[in-house]
Design a protein around this motif. Sequence first.
Motif, mmCIF file in Angstrom:
data_model
loop_
_atom_site.group_PDB
_atom_site.id
_atom_site.type_symbol
_atom_site.label_atom_id
_atom_site.label_comp_id
_atom_site.label_asym_id
_atom_site.label_seq_id
_atom_site.Cartn_x
_atom_site.Cartn_y
_atom_site.Cartn_z
ATOM 1 N N VAL A 27 0.882 -1.282 -0.042
ATOM 2 C CA VAL A 27 -0.084 -0.065 0.065
ATOM 3 C C VAL A 27 1.049 1.291 0.001
ATOM 4 C CG1 VAL A 27 -1.751 1.173 1.156
ATOM 5 C CG2 VAL A 27 -1.579 -1.229 1.444
ATOM 6 N N GLU A 45 5.637 -4.013 7.351
ATOM 7 C CA GLU A 45 5.136 -5.313 8.324
ATOM 8 C C GLU A 45 6.240 -5.735 9.348
ATOM 9 O OE1 GLU A 45 3.428 -7.961 5.461
ATOM 10 O OE2 GLU A 45 1.527 -6.606 5.263
ATOM 11 N N THR A 52 2.857 -3.929 12.684
ATOM 12 C CA THR A 52 2.839 -3.471 11.316
ATOM 13 C C THR A 52 2.110 -1.824 11.360
ATOM 14 O OG1 THR A 52 2.504 -5.406 10.084
ATOM 15 C CG2 THR A 52 1.593 -3.796 9.167
ATOM 16 N N ALA A 55 0.420 2.426 5.384
ATOM 17 C CA ALA A 55 0.883 3.378 4.647
ATOM 18 C C ALA A 55 0.430 4.800 5.235
ATOM 19 C CB ALA A 55 0.592 3.061 3.290
ATOM 20 N N GLU A 56 -0.923 4.958 5.330
ATOM 21 C CA GLU A 56 -1.537 6.267 5.896
ATOM 22 C C GLU A 56 -0.783 6.886 7.004
ATOM 23 O OE1 GLU A 56 -2.974 3.302 4.985
ATOM 24 O OE2 GLU A 56 -4.944 3.737 4.142
ATOM 25 N N THR A 85 -9.517 1.624 1.035
ATOM 26 C CA THR A 85 -9.774 2.963 2.077
ATOM 27 C C THR A 85 -8.960 2.841 3.218
ATOM 28 O OG1 THR A 85 -11.806 1.864 2.969
ATOM 29 C CG2 THR A 85 -12.217 3.397 1.023
ATOM 30 N N PRO A 86 -8.681 3.751 3.983
ATOM 31 C CA PRO A 86 -7.715 3.699 5.316
ATOM 32 C C PRO A 86 -8.602 2.698 6.403
ATOM 33 C CG PRO A 86 -7.937 5.849 4.638
ATOM 34 C CD PRO A 86 -9.007 5.053 3.697
ATOM 35 N N CYS A 87 -7.712 1.710 6.911
ATOM 36 C CA CYS A 87 -8.243 1.065 8.238
ATOM 37 C C CYS A 87 -8.787 1.946 9.122
ATOM 38 C CB CYS A 87 -7.295 0.011 8.751
ATOM 39 S SG CYS A 87 -6.035 0.851 9.686
#
Length: 131
Positions: A27, A45, A52, A55-56, A85-87
């Motif tokens: 990502v 990770e 982990t 990316a965001e 979409t972001p977690c």
Amino acid sequence: MIEYQSLIDAARHAREGAYAPYSRFAVGAALRTRSGRVFCGCNVENLSFGLTICAERAAVFAAVAAGEREFEALAVIADSKAPVTPCGACRQVLAEFAPTLPVCSANLEGAIFQSSIAELLPRAKEGILGT
Ligand code: THU
């Protein structure tokens, strides 16, 4: 209308740095700040999976470390069928600084999905610590 193409390109480039030997899901993210700078991140990770970093969040932390806290737009990209979409954790971290941040999700095939942190995580900070 926000111009996302250069931000998506930056996220795509950042994705190439991803370290994802366990999920094999790379990502990339790119965050534009009010000053016009762009901060990128990729997922990194760990064998202890919980360590982990997405990316965001990597992008947010790079921006904040550089003294930038006003965010204008985020792009995130992965090789997924639907634009990623972001977690939840990343939504909360983004909401800390930019509760209405526009978010552009993309995949490698060029599909995009536009949303915002307000939409992805409504009422993110309401009531916490007496706010
Ligand atoms: N991941 C991100 O970096 N950002 C997302 O928006 C979705 C998930 C990472 C975390 C983990 O390294 C891998 O993708 C699989 O969940």
